[in-house]
Design a protein around this motif. Sequence first.
Motif, PDB file in Angstrom:
ATOM      1  N   ALA A 273       0.830  -1.231   0.073  1.00  0.00           N
ATOM      2  CA  ALA A 273       0.052   0.077   0.072  1.00  0.00           C
ATOM      3  C   ALA A 273       0.819   1.048  -0.034  1.00  0.00           C
ATOM      4  N   ARG A 274       1.881   1.332   0.694  1.00  0.00           N
ATOM      5  CA  ARG A 274       2.669   2.652   0.675  1.00  0.00           C
ATOM      6  C   ARG A 274       3.582   2.748  -0.567  1.00  0.00           C
ATOM      7  N   CYS A 275       3.929   1.439  -1.342  1.00  0.00           N
ATOM      8  CA  CYS A 275       4.541   1.690  -2.571  1.00  0.00           C
ATOM      9  C   CYS A 275       3.389   2.181  -3.585  1.00  0.00           C
ATOM     10  N   ALA A 276       2.097   1.479  -3.450  1.00  0.00           N
ATOM     11  CA  ALA A 276       1.195   2.167  -4.359  1.00  0.00           C
ATOM     12  C   ALA A 276       0.712   3.670  -4.251  1.00  0.00           C
ATOM     13  N   TYR A 277       0.859   4.008  -2.870  1.00  0.00           N
ATOM     14  CA  TYR A 277       0.467   5.279  -2.592  1.00  0.00           C
ATOM     15  C   TYR A 277       1.368   6.294  -3.248  1.00  0.00           C
ATOM     16  N   LEU A 278       2.693   5.945  -2.877  1.00  0.00           N
ATOM     17  CA  LEU A 278       3.889   6.718  -3.541  1.00  0.00           C
ATOM     18  C   LEU A 278       3.735   6.998  -4.817  1.00  0.00           C
ATOM     19  N   ALA A 279       3.425   5.876  -5.613  1.00  0.00           N
ATOM     20  CA  ALA A 279       3.239   5.943  -7.117  1.00  0.00           C
ATOM     21  C   ALA A 279       2.051   6.674  -7.572  1.00  0.00           C
ATOM     22  N   LEU A 280       0.868   6.564  -7.027  1.00  0.00           N
ATOM     23  CA  LEU A 280      -0.277   6.969  -7.219  1.00  0.00           C
ATOM     24  C   LEU A 280      -0.458   8.695  -6.902  1.00  0.00           C
ATOM     25  N   ALA A 281       0.284   9.053  -5.472  1.00  0.00           N
ATOM     26  CA  ALA A 281       0.320  10.323  -5.275  1.00  0.00           C
ATOM     27  C   ALA A 281       1.129  11.190  -6.182  1.00  0.00           C
ATOM     28  N   ALA A 282       2.599  10.563  -6.446  1.00  0.00           N
ATOM     29  CA  ALA A 282       3.401  11.431  -7.313  1.00  0.00           C
ATOM     30  C   ALA A 282       2.764  11.587  -8.848  1.00  0.00           C
ATOM     31  N   SER A 283       2.077  10.784  -9.244  1.00  0.00           N
ATOM     32  CA  SER A 283       1.366  11.060 -10.496  1.00  0.00           C
ATOM     33  C   SER A 283      -0.028  11.954 -10.487  1.00  0.00           C
ATOM     34  N   TYR A 284      -0.420  11.865  -9.306  1.00  0.00           N
ATOM     35  CA  TYR A 284      -1.751  12.753  -9.027  1.00  0.00           C
ATOM     36  C   TYR A 284      -1.156  14.185  -8.763  1.00  0.00           C
ATOM     37  N   LYS A 285       0.009  14.438  -7.885  1.00  0.00           N
ATOM     38  CA  LYS A 285       0.539  15.681  -7.628  1.00  0.00           C
ATOM     39  C   LYS A 285       1.135  16.122  -9.054  1.00  0.00           C
ATOM     40  N   LEU A 286       1.721  15.653  -9.933  1.00  0.00           N
ATOM     41  CA  LEU A 286       2.324  16.029 -11.181  1.00  0.00           C
ATOM     42  C   LEU A 286       1.119  16.598 -11.952  1.00  0.00           C
ATOM     43  N   VAL A 287      -0.059  15.691 -12.071  1.00  0.00           N
ATOM     44  CA  VAL A 287      -0.937  16.108 -13.073  1.00  0.00           C
ATOM     45  C   VAL A 287      -1.850  17.315 -12.393  1.00  0.00           C
ATOM     46  N   THR A 288      -2.086  17.172 -11.172  1.00  0.00           N
ATOM     47  CA  THR A 288      -3.086  18.019 -10.772  1.00  0.00           C
ATOM     48  C   THR A 288      -2.606  19.358 -10.431  1.00  0.00           C
ATOM     49  N   GLU A 289      -1.603  19.206  -9.894  1.00  0.00           N
ATOM     50  CA  GLU A 289      -0.575  20.576  -9.425  1.00  0.00           C
ATOM     51  C   GLU A 289       0.011  21.371 -10.478  1.00  0.00           C
ATOM     52  N   TRP A 290       0.856  20.559 -11.192  1.00  0.00           N
ATOM     53  CA  TRP A 290       1.705  21.003 -12.226  1.00  0.00           C
ATOM     54  C   TRP A 290       0.934  21.522 -13.466  1.00  0.00           C
ATOM     55  N   ILE A 291      -0.070  20.506 -13.829  1.00  0.00           N
ATOM     56  CA  ILE A 291      -0.837  20.513 -15.107  1.00  0.00           C
ATOM     57  C   ILE A 291      -2.030  21.370 -14.963  1.00  0.00           C
ATOM     58  N   LEU A 292      -2.935  20.606 -13.970  1.00  0.00           N
ATOM     59  CA  LEU A 292      -4.183  21.490 -13.851  1.00  0.00           C
ATOM     60  C   LEU A 292      -4.350  22.578 -13.174  1.00  0.00           C
ATOM     61  N   GLY A 293      -3.407  22.889 -12.198  1.00  0.00           N
ATOM     62  CA  GLY A 293      -3.273  23.870 -11.035  1.00  0.00           C
ATOM     63  C   GLY A 293      -4.337  23.626  -9.898  1.00  0.00           C
ATOM     64  N   ILE A 294      -4.458  22.408  -9.437  1.00  0.00           N
ATOM     65  CA  ILE A 294      -5.207  22.108  -8.573  1.00  0.00           C
ATOM     66  C   ILE A 294      -4.442  21.510  -7.367  1.00  0.00           C
ATOM     67  N   GLU A 295      -4.316  22.418  -6.156  1.00  0.00           N
ATOM     68  CA  GLU A 295      -3.628  21.897  -5.279  1.00  0.00           C
ATOM     69  C   GLU A 295      -4.580  21.431  -3.847  1.00  0.00           C
ATOM     70  N   LEU A 296      -4.825  20.030  -4.041  1.00  0.00           N
ATOM     71  CA  LEU A 296      -5.720  19.367  -3.022  1.00  0.00           C
ATOM     72  C   LEU A 296      -5.045  18.071  -2.515  1.00  0.00           C
ATOM     73  N   PRO A 297      -4.212  18.477  -1.454  1.00  0.00           N
ATOM     74  CA  PRO A 297      -3.381  17.239  -1.158  1.00  0.00           C
ATOM     75  C   PRO A 297      -4.159  16.193  -0.602  1.00  0.00           C
ATOM     76  N   PRO A 298      -3.736  14.929  -1.024  1.00  0.00           N
ATOM     77  CA  PRO A 298      -4.339  13.844  -0.256  1.00  0.00           C
ATOM     78  C   PRO A 298      -4.514  13.727   1.399  1.00  0.00           C
ATOM     79  N   SER A 299      -3.669  14.425   1.985  1.00  0.00           N
ATOM     80  CA  SER A 299      -3.792  14.549   3.414  1.00  0.00           C
ATOM     81  C   SER A 299      -4.827  15.391   4.027  1.00  0.00           C
ATOM     82  N   THR A 300      -5.332  16.273   3.049  1.00  0.00           N
ATOM     83  CA  THR A 300      -6.584  16.831   3.584  1.00  0.00           C
ATOM     84  C   THR A 300      -7.800  16.322   3.938  1.00  0.00           C
ATOM     85  N   ARG A 301      -8.566  16.625   5.224  1.00  0.00           N
ATOM     86  CA  ARG A 301      -9.873  16.060   5.360  1.00  0.00           C
ATOM     87  C   ARG A 301     -10.842  16.645   4.691  1.00  0.00           C
ATOM     88  N   VAL A 302     -11.456  15.936   3.649  1.00  0.00           N
ATOM     89  CA  VAL A 302     -12.389  16.215   2.779  1.00  0.00           C
ATOM     90  C   VAL A 302     -13.814  15.170   3.213  1.00  0.00           C
TER      91      VAL A 302
END
Length: 175
Positions: free
Chosen positions: A43-72
């Motif tokens: 799970a830790r490895c899966a999270y690191l891979a998924l979170a890295a791609s999420y951050k790259l696409v959402t923050e760097w490309i789409l301009g949405i900073e919504l960290p997975p650690s945020t309680r929503v």
Amino acid sequence: MNAAYRDLLRADRAANRGYTKSLLVLRWFRSCQRWRGRSDPFARCAYLALAASYKLVTEWILGIELPPSTRVGAGLRLRHGIGIVVNPATVIGRGVMLRHGVTLGNRRTTDDCPVIEDDVEIGAGAVIIGAITIGRGARIGPHAVVTRDVAPGSIVYSPRPEIREPTADPQGALS
């Protein structure tokens, strides 16, 4: 897939019907949260891979900073999604709407962030900072800057624009 995770996905899907980009971002966000919550090595490895791609696409490309650690809470509504910045220490309730250009962040320390209660609508370009609470059902207008608590059901208007009419000097030039 557990029932709580399915309920989150279902609520997000219903809240963002017709907004494909929002659905994609929130599905990815919830997947990151799901893997982040597990402690086994896979799970830790899966999270690191998924979170890295999420951050790259959402923050760097789409301009949405919504960290997975945020309680929503369930049913977060993203409208347009460009320029959204959410500090990880922010807490967001159920059925909250974030429009483009919204900032939810800290003021003095890294964790003095707002708590946004259920069913709050936040207008485009609004800034909400500090350890404050935005009450249930409140509406924050576009470009409003909020630095103190907002009572449930209240409406916060954006600052009134100041318009100055041009004045003519004695020789006819505008100043």
